[in-house]
Write an enzyme that holds these catalytic residues in place. Sequence first.
Site, mmCIF file in Angstrom:
data_model
loop_
_atom_site.group_PDB
_atom_site.id
_atom_site.type_symbol
_atom_site.label_atom_id
_atom_site.label_comp_id
_atom_site.label_asym_id
_atom_site.label_seq_id
_atom_site.Cartn_x
_atom_site.Cartn_y
_atom_site.Cartn_z
ATOM 1 C CG ASP A 123 -1.963 1.032 1.134
ATOM 2 O OD1 ASP A 123 -3.103 0.621 0.520
ATOM 3 O OD2 ASP A 123 -1.894 2.071 1.653
ATOM 4 C CG ASP A 250 -5.597 -5.349 -3.046
ATOM 5 O OD1 ASP A 250 -6.614 -4.776 -2.671
ATOM 6 O OD2 ASP A 250 -4.601 -4.765 -3.101
ATOM 7 C CG HIS A 280 -5.364 -3.466 0.510
ATOM 8 N ND1 HIS A 280 -4.748 -3.138 -0.664
ATOM 9 C CD2 HIS A 280 -5.140 -2.457 1.230
ATOM 10 C CE1 HIS A 280 -4.072 -2.097 -0.596
ATOM 11 N NE2 HIS A 280 -4.373 -1.753 0.649
#
Length: 303
Positions: A123, A250, A280
């Site tokens: 991320d 994800d 995710h």
Amino acid sequence: MNVLRTPDERFAALPGYSFEPHYVEVSGADGAWLRVHYVDEGPSDASAVLLLHGEPSWSFLYRHMIPVLTTAGLRAVAIDLVGFGRSDKPADRSDYTYQAHVDWTRAAIDGIGITDITLVCQDWGGLIGLRLVAEQPDRFARVVAANTFLPTGDVHPGEASLAWQRYSQDTEVFKVGEIIESGCRTDLSSDVVAGYDAPFPDESFKAGARQFPMLVPTDPSDPAAPANRAAWDALGRFQKPFLCAFSDCDPVTRGREGLLAGHIPGAREHSPVTIEGGGHFLQEDKGKELAEVVASFVSATEL
């Protein structure tokens, strides 16, 4: 700069997270100093694996991975980004910019003193970490990119990203633990959800978490776009080992591993790995499996 610091008692008795805290200081605006927290486990002279989390998590996300890495003989260093975890939290959203996060993280790495780094980023950990790899390639030995990307705003960010951006700004209460759980494939226990909430006693501590979604470049005029384009150019010359280890579930980053692997020379000899059953936040869903991939990658690519 008005800086908030989460009380230490908020971090007492978190499940699976009994690591000793470590701190370095980095400079902020107006001459302020910010305390950055990091976990540092394993032999101090071992190969360093730098674990960078994303939004809105903190180093608690890596608690399943750290013991696997240290058992493999590696040094696991997990930084809490400014505004998250046990790190200091500027209270004004305007204090948070993409460039500030890159600068703060670079300064924290300098303060910790690690080199020859294996970067593991997910991320926003990748939005920051890949910039650092591009700008200081000699500092990094290899990279494992997990559910991340380096956006420039030149292509549509995807509906899932835009929906998250809208939600992050519109919701009255930013429920961090519930947000993390919604990005997982597994059901989280109440004490784990509380662990993700621990850094944020109230909404005033969440300026960084609220601002992060708005810092992702979504159009070509974004202030971070030129630096990210330059980073893409530099990554196109990165010859060191690079591995994409994305999960299979994800919606935010699905398909981005192919773009990274096709662009970065160091990835061409390392086929992307798919972590099955992970959302995710694959470190939460499949942390042991991801850590084993990282340890094997380090072993296979050491000179």
